[in-house]
Design a protein around this motif. Structure first.
Motif, short mmCIF file in Angstrom:
data_model
loop_
_atom_site.label_atom_id
_atom_site.label_comp_id
_atom_site.label_asym_id
_atom_site.label_seq_id
_atom_site.Cartn_x
_atom_site.Cartn_y
_atom_site.Cartn_z
N ASN A 261 9.87 65.85 7.33
CA ASN A 261 8.98 66.49 6.50
C ASN A 261 9.31 66.27 5.30
O ASN A 261 8.20 65.93 4.26
CB ASN A 261 9.19 68.01 6.88
N GLU A 264 8.11 62.80 4.60
CA GLU A 264 6.59 62.31 4.33
C GLU A 264 6.02 62.96 3.13
O GLU A 264 5.19 62.10 2.60
CB GLU A 264 6.07 63.04 5.62
N HIS A 265 6.34 63.83 2.55
CA HIS A 265 5.96 64.44 1.31
C HIS A 265 6.34 63.45 0.15
O HIS A 265 5.35 63.11 -0.76
CB HIS A 265 6.44 65.75 1.11
N LYS A 268 3.97 60.41 0.39
CA LYS A 268 2.77 60.58 -0.02
C LYS A 268 2.53 60.48 -1.40
O LYS A 268 1.43 60.52 -2.02
CB LYS A 268 2.29 61.77 0.48
N ASN A 292 10.26 58.38 14.04
CA ASN A 292 10.22 59.52 13.19
C ASN A 292 9.65 59.19 11.62
O ASN A 292 9.35 60.02 10.98
CB ASN A 292 11.87 59.88 12.98
N PHE A 295 4.34 57.90 9.49
CA PHE A 295 3.34 59.04 9.09
C PHE A 295 1.83 58.56 8.69
O PHE A 295 1.67 57.16 8.63
CB PHE A 295 4.03 59.23 7.61
N ARG A 296 1.04 59.49 8.86
CA ARG A 296 -0.48 59.03 8.31
C ARG A 296 -0.57 59.01 7.10
O ARG A 296 -1.11 59.83 6.34
CB ARG A 296 -1.16 60.03 9.16
N TYR A 300 0.25 52.42 4.45
CA TYR A 300 1.77 52.56 4.90
C TYR A 300 2.07 51.85 6.17
O TYR A 300 1.48 51.92 7.12
CB TYR A 300 2.29 54.11 5.06
#
Length: 828
Positions: A261, A264-265, A268, A292, A295-296, A300
């Motif tokens: 998590n 991903e942050h 972004k 893992n 990510f959307r 990317y």
């Protein structure tokens, strides 16, 4: 780049305009051709420095005011260069005057980068360390208040960079694959591209080329991350490495989900450019690891290199073997010298083509076999071909590469009778974990005891260089000047291609387990090796390597290893217990314990080594030993102890044991990158047999014991890069046998001891980058045995005045290696 370095557009613009002016004028102003060419070379060599230390300046927002003077010099230099093109050929006075101005400009540029930039980097590093220390304090407070569910950030331990490595200088057969791979990567709707091929085909090289492609660099810019995954990946460590590469604080995640998590942050926030993540060397069974990282995020992309195919992902590019033409080109590049010298034998086309075809188009096989046949007579070439045609399958009949590579070791077999033990040294490299750097100092400890090689490292380095020329190992120096300092190899490492390592392991495993010289145990989870039942009988191995991961908690069988002389314990864990069967290793001479986890490991059962009466050398890396000095430990025969990136500060502060009683015959102590070390215990100065004391890259060490002068047999004192050290104790004058003193990069030392002149045996002094040192004590004129001083230009003038007394003194002024290549290889 320039304006990123110094925090202002003015300086960057001035630098770019000067370089542009020089490039425009030099081709027209022929009368200044030599001077302008030299200035161009200097500017080109300076330019990469801007990008090298860009990250530091992003973190530390430096104002433009700091560099106004240098900006003015650059602008003035541009004016001088422009005027050179206006000077007429007959105006000899102006020609001479402006040539002199150009030379002065070049000199001022060099002086600026040798003095100001180095001082700035040292200052910035110290400021970062101070800020990190303050952050630690704040985070500790947060941790105490948020014990239930709070997120804590760990100390900054450098895990390595995610920068893209450079591709080899000579590459064939990958131009078309590069275009095809790039096309797949840039296809809309494709988020993961798997680059698949057998080992040794050039997957990693192609991935490096992709990342360095101008179009790819233009799209992703500084958002390209290159991560080596290997057979035993650790998700949290990989993500921590990415955080550290971006300059962000490194989180200590609660669990895998928390790590994913937060990554991903982070990604972004990396806009506006898209992100490219390369996961190199992903093994079968690790598909979930790749998932893992999916990510959307707009734009990317992920590139996976693997020996295996993963059909579940969007796209797979299968790298084929080299065709005959490219294979021959690569083989000839490896087999025949390019320095103009003649080879002892040049095969005819038929024999050459047969050898090339025998390598099966595998790039690694072509390179290694080519190196093994370089300058060999015809009979060796023909014997190689004969062995291939008659030999049986050594591993698996489908794995042709390793069969071919096996024959490349014949040259090492022929050297077996020599005293260099080249083949044995190569096989020993297989004892270390896959995809990890091997410290040269650890190899030296092993080889000194096993093969009686030179303790100063000359034989070991010679062997490693020879293995490197055969493509069986790669030597890595984390600083360009590392090899110039006598006996200092802490910044030397060895890396190996996976297949070359597998070949060494295979070669070591040919005999029944009870007859093997090297016993290599690599277990994952709690599963003991299948052959553990065979270990109930005595095994006659001389070397044992045991590798475990963070989930291992089983108890080892009572293995009997009565003849073992070297033990390597490789693990990744927060807590580790030394195996109890080690107590019976009566012949053990070398113990190497390395933790590859992010944090130092608590080491339990350490007192059992008291039973190892033959133990001579211990190396501990990334270990926390809080109670070493309070134990009943006594190692009467121990001669050397190496402590690297360990937590030992509290151990030394709370030490109540008489160290000289614990280690009565110790002759060498090597402490490196232990950043919690603030002081040495006074009892260390009672080890009367100590000859070498090396404390390097210990950023918190601020003082040495006053009793240092009691080390009457000390010959080498190395204090490299101890930035908080302010001075040396006056008692150093009692070290009559000290022949080499290294205080290089000790930027805090502001004065030398008044009794320095009493060092009657001092022959060599390294004092590069002692930026605060502005004078020498009068007693230095009495250093009659001093033959060489290594220093920078600013310290050289201090010694010039002493040459009237020290007539045999050589002042060796070395330019500093202005780069940050060392950063990924140190834990801060």
């Amino acid at each position: 780049m320039a304006m990123d370095l110094f925090g202002g557009a003015a300086l960057g613009t001035a630098f770019g305009e000067l370089l542009e002016a020089v490039m425009e004028v030099k081709d027209n102003a022929i009368k200044f051709n030599a001077v302008l060419n030299s200035l161009t070379s200097t500017l080109n060599s300076i330019e990469p420095v801007f990008s090298e230390i860009e990250q530091l300046n992003r973190v530390l927002d430096r104002p433009e005011e700091e560099t106004k003077m240098f900006t003015y010099q650059l602008e003035r230099g541009k004016t001088i260069v422009r005027k050179c093109s206006e000077i007429r050929w007959w105006n000899f006075y102006k020609k001479h005057s402006y040539a002199k101005k150009l030379m002065e400009l070049e000199s001022s540029l060099l002086k600026f980068f040798q003095i100001y930039v180095q001082a700035q980097v040292s200052r910035d590093n110290r400021q970062i360390l101070v800020e990190l220390k303050q952050v630690d304090v704040r985070l500790d407070q947060i941790h105490s208040n948020l014990r239930n569910g709070g997120k804590v950030y760990n100390r900054s331990v450098f895990l390595g960079s995610c920068r893209v490595p450079e591709a080899p200088d000579f590459i064939v057969g990958l131009d078309v694959p590069l275009k095809e791979l790039k096309m797949q990567l840039l296809t809309d709707g494709v988020s993961v591209v798997v680059l698949s091929a057998q080992g040794g085909c050039g997957k990693t090289t192609l991935a490096k080329m992709l990342c360095h492609d101008h179009e790819i660099e233009g799209i992703y810019k500084d958002n390209i991350f290159f991560v080596t995954v290997s057979k035993t990946p650790n998700l949290k460590v990989i993500i921590q490495k990415i955080f550290q590469h971006t300059g962000c604080a490194v989180p200590q995640f609660q669990n895998h989900e928390d790590a994913i998590n937060q990554l991903e942050h982070l990604l972004k926030q990396r806009g506006p450019n898209p992100v490219l993540l390369v996961l190199d060397d992903v093994w079968s069974g690790s598909e979930s690891l790749v998932q893992n990282f999916m990510f959307r995020i707009s734009g990317y992309k992920i590139v996976v290199t693997s020996r295996f195919e993963f059909p579940r992902f969007d796209s797979t590019y299968k790298l084929e073997l080299l065709n005959d033409q490219d294979a021959r080109a690569l083989f000839c590049h490896s087999a025949f010298p390019h320095d103009g010298s003649s080879s002892s034998y040049v095969p005819d086309d038929d024999l050459l083509n047969e050898i090339v075809r025998g390598c099966g188009g595998f790039p690694l096989a072509l390179a290694v076999v080519g190196q093994s046949l370089r300058r060999q007579p015809e009979v060796i070439w023909r014997r190689t071909l004969k062995q291939w045609s008659e030999g049986r399958s050594i591993l698996d009949s489908s794995n042709d590469l390793l069969i071919r590579l096996q024959t490349s070791l014949d040259a090492l077999d022929e050297r077996a009778e020599s005293k260099n033990f080249l083949k044995e040294c190569y096989l020993d490299l297989g004892l270390f974990p896959e995809d990890e750097r091997i410290p040269v100092t650890a190899l030296m400890d092993m080889w000194v005891e096993l093969y009686n090689l030179d303790e100063n490292g000359i034989d070991a380095l010679a062997n490693l260089h020879e293995l490197s020329t055969r493509n069986l190992a790669n030597l890595v120096f984390t600083r360009k000047d590392a090899s110039e300092v006598d006996g200092y190899y802490n910044e030397h490492f060895v890396v190996q291609h996976d297949l070359v390592r597998e070949l060494a392991i295979h070669r070591s495993s040919q005999h029944p387990i009870e007859q093997r010289k090297r016993l290599i145990i690599d277990t994952r989870g709690n599963d003991l090796p299948k052959c553990s039942h065979e270990m109930q009988q005595p095994i006659h191995a001389r070397l044992v390597s045991i590798s475990t991961d963070e989930t291992f908690c089983s108890r080892w069988n009572n293995m009997q290893l009565p003849e073992v002389e070297v033990v390597l314990l490789n693990f990744r864990a927060r807590n580790y217990t030394l195996p109890e069967f080690m107590e019976k290793m009566d012949q053990l001479k070398v113990l190497i314990v390395i933790n590859y986890d992010f944090c130092p490991a608590e080491l339990s059962n350490f007192p059992l080594i008291c039973s190892l009466s033959s133990l001579k050398r211990i190396r501990l890396e990334n270990i926390s030993i809080p109670s070493l000095c309070n134990s009943t430990l006594q190692l009467r025969n121990l001669r050397k102890i190496s402590i690297v990136t360990c937590e030992i500060g509290s151990t030394f502060r709370n030490c109540t044991t008489q160290i000289s009683h614990m280690l009565p015959n110790l002759v060498e102590i090597d402490i490196d990158c232990c950043n919690d070390l603030e002081e040495l215990p006074a009892g260390l100065c009672d080890i009367v047999h100590l000859k070498k004391l090396s404390i390097t890259n210990c950023q918190e060490l601020c003082a040495l014991p006053e009793g240092l002068g009691k080390l009457e047999n000390l010959e080498v004192l190395r204090l490299h890069n101890c930035t908080e050290l302010i001075e040396l104790p006056e008692t150093i004058g009692s070290l009559n046998k000290l022949s080499f003193l290294d205080i290089s990069d000790c930027i805090g030392i502001c004065k030398m001891p008044l009794r320095m002149g009493e060092l009657c045996g001092l022959r060599k002094l390294d004092m590069r980058n002692c930026l605060e040192l502005s004078e020498l004590p009068p007693s230095v004129k009495d250093l009659k045995q001093l033959k060489e001083v290594i220093c920078d230009e600013q310290r050289a003038y201090l010694w010039e005045a002493c040459k009237i007394h020290l007539t045999n003194l050589k002042i060796n002024v070395l330019k500093e290696d202005i780069n940050l290549n060392w950063l990924p290889n140190h834990r801060l």
